[in-house]
Design an enzyme around this catalytic site. Sequence first.
Site, PDB file in Angstrom:
ATOM      1  N   GLU A  67       0.818  -1.197   0.000  1.00 15.03           N
ATOM      2  CA  GLU A  67       0.000   0.000   0.000  1.00 15.03           C
ATOM      3  C   GLU A  67       0.857   1.254   0.000  1.00 15.03           C
ATOM      4  O   GLU A  67       0.889   1.999  -0.971  1.00 15.03           O
ATOM      5  CB  GLU A  67      -0.905  -0.038   1.234  1.00 15.03           C
ATOM      6  CG  GLU A  67      -2.279   0.484   0.964  1.00 15.03           C
ATOM      7  CD  GLU A  67      -3.252   0.074   2.047  1.00 15.03           C
ATOM      8  OE1 GLU A  67      -2.840  -0.607   3.004  1.00 15.03           O
ATOM      9  OE2 GLU A  67      -4.424   0.460   1.947  1.00 15.03           O
ATOM     10  N   GLU A 310     -11.630  18.717  37.168  1.00 18.59           N
ATOM     11  CA  GLU A 310     -12.671  19.742  37.166  1.00 18.59           C
ATOM     12  C   GLU A 310     -12.130  21.136  37.428  1.00 18.59           C
ATOM     13  O   GLU A 310     -12.644  22.104  36.901  1.00 18.59           O
ATOM     14  CB  GLU A 310     -13.742  19.390  38.206  1.00 18.59           C
ATOM     15  CG  GLU A 310     -14.638  18.268  37.733  1.00 18.59           C
ATOM     16  CD  GLU A 310     -15.705  17.900  38.731  1.00 18.59           C
ATOM     17  OE1 GLU A 310     -15.522  18.209  39.924  1.00 18.59           O
ATOM     18  OE2 GLU A 310     -16.707  17.302  38.332  1.00 18.59           O
TER      19      GLU A 310
END
Lengths: 507, 100
Positions: A67, A310
């Site tokens: 490929e 947070e």
Amino acid sequence: MSGSVITAVEKLETGIPGFEHVSVGGLPKGRICLLSGTAGSSKTVFAVQFLVEGIRRGEGGVFVTFEESPDDVMSNMLSFGWELGEFVRDGKLAFVDASPQPDQEVVEAGSYDLGALVARIEYAVGKVQAKRVSVDSLGAVFSQFSDVATVRGELYRMAVALKKMAVTAILTVERTEEYGTLARFGVEEFVADNVIILRNVLDDEKRRRTVEILKFRGTDHAKGEFPFTVIPGEGLVIIHLSETKLEQKSSTLRVTSGNDTLDEMCGGGFFRDSIILVSGATGCGKTLLVTAFVSGAQKQDDRCLLFAFEESREQLFRNASGWGMDFETMEEEGRLKVVCVYPEVMGLEDHLIRMKKEIRAFQPTRVAVDSLSALERVSTGKGFREFVIGITSFIKHQEVVGLFSSTTPTLLGGASITEEHISTITDSILLLRYVEMFGEMRRGITVLKMRGSMHDKGIREYAIDGQGMHIGAQFHGISGILSGQPMQIAQPEIERMGSLFREELGE
Amino acid sequence: MNKFRLTLYVTGHTPRSEKGIRNLQRICAEELQGTYEMTVIDVLEQPQLAEDQKILATPTLVKELPPPLRRVIGDLSDTEKVLLGLDIAALGGANERKGK
């Protein structure tokens, strides 16, 4: 057979972290393995990683590319730290370049075979004394030739030749669907002994990569899909829960939660190698509890690692100093490390690997995660469950105490999905709940579970002020706090209930 | 007159290899009348040459000269396609016309 001894299938290690567990030792040695996956499912990375591991062990490798050109493969693999060009120069790796040559028109005039390809592979295997061969990818051969039947027959011939060369080979092949035909052009028919599938499923807008061994003929492997991730500098890393054995040592050593009253409620503090889940609605003091836990490290000469998903570092440090805890000094003394990341910056698998890495590097004695439910956002339910099991088991293995916070979606009562996944794994669960009473929001804390220890069963009221959390007395005459519908029970009713149990005990 | 330099890559002495060689000899004799140079390479004996030329299929015929570089794969039994692939169909036609 001329006196040959039939032996059990040996395995060859791939060097892909976690794959040896999933495959129970690696790829079947001397055999051919079909690696099937859709476009972008990391087949090439897998195939190259397998060769790189062989080269590290002194085994030569051959990469047959149908490929990409060898130059493209080499430059793509640089990001994983694999210097393929160097391996080629050192005679450890050989490329067989069977990629399409765009500048050359090819006309077919009569029947042909792929004899030259097989001859070139044989030549390359001999040149570098290869023990491992990767062929990437079979489907691309079909685009170069018009006669599908011939090509299929010739690929079969190549597979037979590879078997004769006594190499362990990976043949990659594309598939068009994640859950459908194994491979295009029916190539799976001739290498059906060993099949591995890589998936890259889009689930709820999130990519989830998994590896599954469909079959290994004559040898054992783990069943089902295992999540994996692809990391720059490392390659494929499989997250295997099979490693997660339930054989953690257990310790009777207690560590402080950073809050004296809470220690009392827990029967003297948390256990050294336990996982504690703190569940509560937004704003009810989870981060405060985490902060107290972190500063508890100072009292006991511990090292603490805090993962914050947070709040930023600055926010955390400011909040801590507001409660009279000095994170900065702790950090200077090397007792504290704060890792702040947005959950969204990477997938959950990457978070897991990164967290493990940080824990290994810092060697903490306590780990805090604030909050676990923030991580839930970036993953599917299944992925999250695997993450939770992965991180908790890892922390337990390190024999450190872990504190996770989790946000409940509803203000009153309620449980979150986080808890659903984690509650059976954790050793202790602390619930922080709002209690609405007489037009006032009050807060209650309770130790829901404390594995291996006596603990306070009461729901106690607490208040938060400039000094931190103050746990007071038990709520009396109130029921239904956990369900979110507190009800006052009249005193005579409590007495009546009490007398009922007394009677039963008396019998 | 441009000289053709043709290389035929084959795998061993198989019937297909033999057929390819015979077909090429015939086409050269009929169409190129002495203006060619033909080499046959067995990839089993010289795999490095096959590697350098990135030969996959055999037989493969490579026309190195005159440019452009052209490749024809197969046992060359389809003469028309061979001529088309080597870009000499037009030339052959011109010779024919000259002959007339």
